[in-house]
Design an enzyme around this catalytic site. Sequence first.
Site, mmCIF file in Angstrom:
data_model
loop_
_atom_site.group_PDB
_atom_site.id
_atom_site.type_symbol
_atom_site.label_atom_id
_atom_site.label_comp_id
_atom_site.label_asym_id
_atom_site.label_seq_id
_atom_site.Cartn_x
_atom_site.Cartn_y
_atom_site.Cartn_z
ATOM 1 C CB THR A 118 -11.085 -5.112 1.643
ATOM 2 O OG1 THR A 118 -11.049 -4.469 0.367
ATOM 3 C CG2 THR A 118 -10.748 -6.587 1.423
ATOM 4 C CG ASP A 119 -14.108 -2.288 -2.041
ATOM 5 O OD1 ASP A 119 -12.937 -2.702 -1.968
ATOM 6 O OD2 ASP A 119 -14.420 -1.271 -2.692
ATOM 7 C CD GLU A 120 -8.853 -5.261 -3.709
ATOM 8 O OE1 GLU A 120 -8.467 -6.365 -4.123
ATOM 9 O OE2 GLU A 120 -8.225 -4.208 -3.875
ATOM 10 C CE LYS B 59 -8.568 -7.601 4.829
ATOM 11 N NZ LYS B 59 -8.072 -7.188 6.183
ATOM 12 C CE1 TYR C 144 -5.560 -6.979 1.396
ATOM 13 C CE2 TYR C 144 -6.934 -6.317 -0.457
ATOM 14 C CZ TYR C 144 -6.573 -6.184 0.864
ATOM 15 O OH TYR C 144 -7.213 -5.280 1.679
HETATM 16 P P1 NAD Z 1 -1.027 -0.941 5.596
HETATM 17 O O1 NAD Z 1 -0.323 -1.943 4.756
HETATM 18 O O2 NAD Z 1 -0.711 0.492 5.458
HETATM 19 O O3 NAD Z 1 -0.843 -1.320 7.140
HETATM 20 C C1 NAD Z 1 -0.877 -2.634 7.611
HETATM 21 C C2 NAD Z 1 -0.206 -2.650 8.974
HETATM 22 O O4 NAD Z 1 -0.297 -3.980 9.501
HETATM 23 C C3 NAD Z 1 1.281 -2.291 8.945
HETATM 24 O O5 NAD Z 1 1.580 -1.371 9.972
HETATM 25 C C4 NAD Z 1 1.990 -3.614 9.171
HETATM 26 O O6 NAD Z 1 3.236 -3.479 9.824
HETATM 27 C C5 NAD Z 1 0.977 -4.336 10.039
HETATM 28 N N1 NAD Z 1 1.098 -5.811 9.958
HETATM 29 C C6 NAD Z 1 1.247 -6.570 8.841
HETATM 30 N N2 NAD Z 1 1.339 -7.869 9.172
HETATM 31 C C7 NAD Z 1 1.217 -7.940 10.526
HETATM 32 C C8 NAD Z 1 1.217 -9.001 11.465
HETATM 33 N N3 NAD Z 1 1.359 -10.275 11.086
HETATM 34 N N4 NAD Z 1 1.074 -8.714 12.776
HETATM 35 C C9 NAD Z 1 0.944 -7.418 13.188
HETATM 36 N N5 NAD Z 1 0.959 -6.376 12.350
HETATM 37 C C10 NAD Z 1 1.081 -6.625 11.031
HETATM 38 O O7 NAD Z 1 -2.571 -1.223 5.331
HETATM 39 P P2 NAD Z 1 -3.821 -0.220 5.356
HETATM 40 O O8 NAD Z 1 -4.026 0.328 4.006
HETATM 41 O O9 NAD Z 1 -3.684 0.689 6.521
HETATM 42 O O10 NAD Z 1 -4.999 -1.281 5.634
HETATM 43 C C11 NAD Z 1 -5.399 -1.576 6.965
HETATM 44 C C12 NAD Z 1 -6.524 -2.582 6.913
HETATM 45 O O11 NAD Z 1 -7.620 -2.055 6.174
HETATM 46 C C13 NAD Z 1 -6.154 -3.893 6.216
HETATM 47 O O12 NAD Z 1 -6.774 -4.942 6.915
HETATM 48 C C14 NAD Z 1 -6.759 -3.771 4.826
HETATM 49 O O13 NAD Z 1 -7.074 -5.015 4.288
HETATM 50 C C15 NAD Z 1 -8.005 -2.955 5.138
HETATM 51 N N6 NAD Z 1 -8.504 -2.102 4.043
HETATM 52 C C16 NAD Z 1 -7.669 -1.226 3.412
HETATM 53 C C17 NAD Z 1 -8.183 -0.387 2.423
HETATM 54 C C18 NAD Z 1 -7.297 0.593 1.710
HETATM 55 O O14 NAD Z 1 -7.745 1.190 0.714
HETATM 56 N N7 NAD Z 1 -6.072 0.843 2.138
HETATM 57 C C19 NAD Z 1 -9.541 -0.467 2.075
HETATM 58 C C20 NAD Z 1 -10.349 -1.407 2.731
HETATM 59 C C21 NAD Z 1 -9.828 -2.207 3.724
HETATM 60 O O1 DAU Z 2 -10.826 -1.540 -2.467
HETATM 61 C C1 DAU Z 2 -10.159 -1.683 -1.240
HETATM 62 C C2 DAU Z 2 -8.731 -2.045 -1.488
HETATM 63 O O2 DAU Z 2 -8.119 -0.897 -2.085
HETATM 64 C C3 DAU Z 2 -7.973 -2.434 -0.221
HETATM 65 O O3 DAU Z 2 -8.545 -3.591 0.306
HETATM 66 C C4 DAU Z 2 -6.492 -2.648 -0.515
HETATM 67 O O4 DAU Z 2 -5.781 -2.892 0.688
HETATM 68 C C5 DAU Z 2 -5.935 -1.408 -1.178
HETATM 69 O O5 DAU Z 2 -4.592 -1.614 -1.546
HETATM 70 C C6 DAU Z 2 -6.764 -1.029 -2.400
HETATM 71 O O6 DAU Z 2 -6.594 -1.995 -3.464
HETATM 72 P P1 DAU Z 2 -6.419 -1.540 -4.992
HETATM 73 O O7 DAU Z 2 -5.745 -2.615 -5.726
HETATM 74 O O8 DAU Z 2 -7.702 -1.011 -5.529
HETATM 75 O O9 DAU Z 2 -5.453 -0.275 -4.747
HETATM 76 P P2 DAU Z 2 -4.150 0.243 -5.523
HETATM 77 O O10 DAU Z 2 -3.799 1.550 -4.907
HETATM 78 O O11 DAU Z 2 -3.096 -0.791 -5.622
HETATM 79 O O12 DAU Z 2 -4.714 0.487 -6.996
HETATM 80 C C7 DAU Z 2 -5.793 1.361 -7.240
HETATM 81 C C8 DAU Z 2 -6.083 1.309 -8.732
HETATM 82 O O13 DAU Z 2 -4.986 1.914 -9.441
HETATM 83 C C9 DAU Z 2 -6.234 -0.088 -9.282
HETATM 84 O O14 DAU Z 2 -7.224 -0.097 -10.304
HETATM 85 C C10 DAU Z 2 -4.869 -0.376 -9.905
HETATM 86 C C11 DAU Z 2 -4.409 0.993 -10.357
HETATM 87 N N1 DAU Z 2 -2.928 1.203 -10.339
HETATM 88 C C12 DAU Z 2 -2.279 0.908 -9.176
HETATM 89 C C13 DAU Z 2 -0.903 1.065 -9.108
HETATM 90 C C14 DAU Z 2 -0.163 0.734 -7.822
HETATM 91 C C15 DAU Z 2 -2.271 1.677 -11.457
HETATM 92 O O15 DAU Z 2 -2.891 1.961 -12.508
HETATM 93 N N2 DAU Z 2 -0.906 1.817 -11.381
HETATM 94 C C16 DAU Z 2 -0.203 1.520 -10.266
HETATM 95 O O16 DAU Z 2 1.046 1.662 -10.280
#
Ligand code: NAD
Ligand code: DAU
Length: 345
Positions: free
Chosen positions: A127-129, A155, A151
């Site tokens: 992730t970019d985080e 990662k 988190y």
């Molecule tokens: P999500 O939380 O929607 O899905 C995660 C999935 O992993 C779920 O289905 C959960 O049941 C499964 N899981 C959790 N723990 C597990 C384990 N121990 N064994 C097997 N399965 C397990 O997450 P997402 O938003 O779809 O993210 C997917 C991937 O992409 C993650 O690795 C996350 O770090 C990365 N990512 C997400 C974002 C974003 O904005 N959502 C951005 C960049 C990277």
């Molecule tokens: O950048 C990639 C990441 O993006 C992924 O690696 C993570 O899995 C994904 O959850 C996401 O992280 P963020 O923390 O950026 O996403 P989130 O949706 O939680 O929040 C987005 C922005 O909105 C952040 O600046 C926090 C803000 N926010 C979030 C929530 C849940 C609010 O202002 N209010 C809220 O209730």
Amino acid sequence: MTILITGGAGFIGSHFTRRMVNQGRRVVALDKLTYAGNLENLKDVTEDAKPSNLLRFYTGDICEQRLVERILSEESIDTIVNFAAESHVDRSISSASTFIDTDMKGVFVLLEASKQFTINKFIQISTDEVYGTAHQGAFKETDALNPSNPYAASKAGGDRLAYAYWVTYKLPVIITRASNNYGSHQYPEKFIPLFITNALEDKKLPLYGDGKQVRDWIHVDDHCEAIDFLMTHGENGEVYNIGGGNERYNIDTAYFILDELKKPGTLIEHVKDREGHDRRYALDCAKLMSLGWKPKIRFENGLSDTVKWYINNQSWWKRIKNGEFMEYYKNQYSHRFASADSQIC
Ligand code: NAD
Ligand code: DAU
């Protein structure tokens, strides 16, 4: 070629699974079905794929060494794409232990098992985080990692462990670092689906701090296309940033959602900020773009379609919001809202 997609029932993993199955590729999905995993996300491909046996689903944990080894040996896995993770920053701030288990130990188990079998590609979805806040400019893949919440740190651990298996054992690893995804089927704890669904229920939208934090949004379809592209065009041992090129202030995104739904701005409530909140994320994606990929979906078009999806699929998110989510929401937000009429439930 059989692809093991871990986290295949989650938000991005289910989109990627659908994409692979629709291309006629054989997929094995492994998912623990935590609160974030949802088999309904795969309903269309599970039903379509059954006659041709393109999708096999295992409920299980990537930390379980024996299960992972059995799947790699019995299913002739050639490629692994590891989406499985605990993925929500706020939950990691409340309790980090499952994040350390899945996002670090789980990656270790997958990498160790991969050493024993003929794996031609291991894609670690990072992730970019991991870079932390972008004070200025945009992060390149060679920039230092400064994760600032549990988190992001877990990662970063998985990201670097995967890299170490390339350097040390020549395991064919590729690491991707994507920016914030949005689209259909995203669990409503995340900013965009939370704000859309709360607005649909005429509930307050809890905007952290001043709302001037910046996120670079990428549509989940663009993200999945980039991963697919890297499966053939990516070089082993390399890291690739995947960004959407859509930097937006959170407050502007919140108002855009309200405008789409024709709801009043008064639904927004500025609440106590997230601890250690990264102010801005920004990615330099020149490395990936030089290979020939670029994002296609304009943020406002993609977000408008996403809002429509949540309008048209209320049973999907209402079922979620009635369950474990409600307890989480109360714990996470009740102390944040100032007024008693902020409709926590
Ligand atoms: P999500 O939380 O929607 O899905 C995660 C999935 O992993 C779920 O289905 C959960 O049941 C499964 N899981 C959790 N723990 C597990 C384990 N121990 N064994 C097997 N399965 C397990 O997450 P997402 O938003 O779809 O993210 C997917 C991937 O992409 C993650 O690795 C996350 O770090 C990365 N990512 C997400 C974002 C974003 O904005 N959502 C951005 C960049 C990277
Ligand atoms: O950048 C990639 C990441 O993006 C992924 O690696 C993570 O899995 C994904 O959850 C996401 O992280 P963020 O923390 O950026 O996403 P989130 O949706 O939680 O929040 C987005 C922005 O909105 C952040 O600046 C926090 C803000 N926010 C979030 C929530 C849940 C609010 O202002 N209010 C809220 O209730």
